[in-house]
Design a protein around this motif. Structure first.
Motif, PDB file in Angstrom:
ATOM      1  N   ARG A 201     -14.817  -3.417   6.711  1.00  0.00           N
ATOM      2  CA  ARG A 201     -15.493  -4.217   5.686  1.00  0.00           C
ATOM      3  C   ARG A 201     -16.789  -3.546   5.216  1.00  0.00           C
ATOM      4  O   ARG A 201     -17.108  -3.567   4.023  1.00  0.00           O
ATOM      5  N   GLU A 202     -17.523  -2.917   6.139  1.00  0.00           N
ATOM      6  CA  GLU A 202     -18.739  -2.190   5.768  1.00  0.00           C
ATOM      7  C   GLU A 202     -18.399  -1.041   4.825  1.00  0.00           C
ATOM      8  O   GLU A 202     -19.124  -0.793   3.850  1.00  0.00           O
TER       9      GLU A 202
ATOM     10  N   TYR B 243     -24.211   8.179   0.698  1.00  0.00           N
ATOM     11  CA  TYR B 243     -24.521   8.303   2.123  1.00  0.00           C
ATOM     12  C   TYR B 243     -23.993   7.102   2.906  1.00  0.00           C
ATOM     13  O   TYR B 243     -23.484   7.241   4.021  1.00  0.00           O
ATOM     14  N   SER B 244     -24.108   5.929   2.310  1.00  0.00           N
ATOM     15  CA  SER B 244     -23.600   4.719   2.970  1.00  0.00           C
ATOM     16  C   SER B 244     -22.090   4.771   3.139  1.00  0.00           C
ATOM     17  O   SER B 244     -21.568   4.392   4.184  1.00  0.00           O
ATOM     18  N   ILE B 245     -21.398   5.240   2.113  1.00  0.00           N
ATOM     19  CA  ILE B 245     -19.943   5.372   2.194  1.00  0.00           C
ATOM     20  C   ILE B 245     -19.569   6.350   3.300  1.00  0.00           C
ATOM     21  O   ILE B 245     -18.690   6.074   4.125  1.00  0.00           O
ATOM     22  N   GLU B 246     -20.221   7.500   3.314  1.00  0.00           N
ATOM     23  CA  GLU B 246     -19.900   8.518   4.318  1.00  0.00           C
ATOM     24  C   GLU B 246     -20.160   8.011   5.734  1.00  0.00           C
ATOM     25  O   GLU B 246     -19.349   8.241   6.634  1.00  0.00           O
ATOM     26  N   ALA B 247     -21.283   7.338   5.944  1.00  0.00           N
ATOM     27  CA  ALA B 247     -21.602   6.820   7.281  1.00  0.00           C
ATOM     28  C   ALA B 247     -20.607   5.751   7.707  1.00  0.00           C
ATOM     29  O   ALA B 247     -20.104   5.767   8.838  1.00  0.00           O
ATOM     30  N   ALA B 248     -20.290   4.836   6.800  1.00  0.00           N
ATOM     31  CA  ALA B 248     -19.345   3.762   7.121  1.00  0.00           C
ATOM     32  C   ALA B 248     -17.960   4.324   7.394  1.00  0.00           C
ATOM     33  O   ALA B 248     -17.253   3.871   8.306  1.00  0.00           O
TER      34      ALA B 248
END
Length: 94
Positions: free
Chosen positions: A37-38, A60-65
């Motif tokens: 979900r994240e 960056y958020s997509i890659e980390a999640a």
């Protein structure tokens, strides 16, 4: 709360461990669902922003999640945990 992702994953791995109980299995499945979900939320955010700085942050958020989600999927595979596929309809909004 752990200070970084590697600590988080190390603690999660040690808690899951071998001889996994039903509660630990459910916890892993819940963590996988939360990570999924994240990831979808990060993708949705990326599609909504236009400011270059926010686009960078969204990437960056997509890659980390995504890394978190893939890690948990690999962990589940190592533990022999079967992950039910979520129901997604064609054209679903996340």
């Amino acid at each position: 709360m752990p200070k970084n992702l590697s600590t988080f994953f190390a603690e999660l791995s040690s808690r899951i461990g071998s001889g996994e109980s039903s509660a630990e299995r459910e916890q892993l499945l819940d963590n996988i669902d939360r990570a999924r979900r994240e990831w979808l939320l990060a993708c949705s955010y990326f599609n909504q922003v236009s400011d270059p700085d926010l686009v960078d942050m969204a990437i960056y958020s997509i890659e980390a999640a995504e890394k978190k989600y893939v890690y948990l999927l690999k962990l589940a595979k190592l533990k022999g945990v079967t992950i039910p596929y979520p129901e997604i309809s064609v054209g679903a909004q996340f």
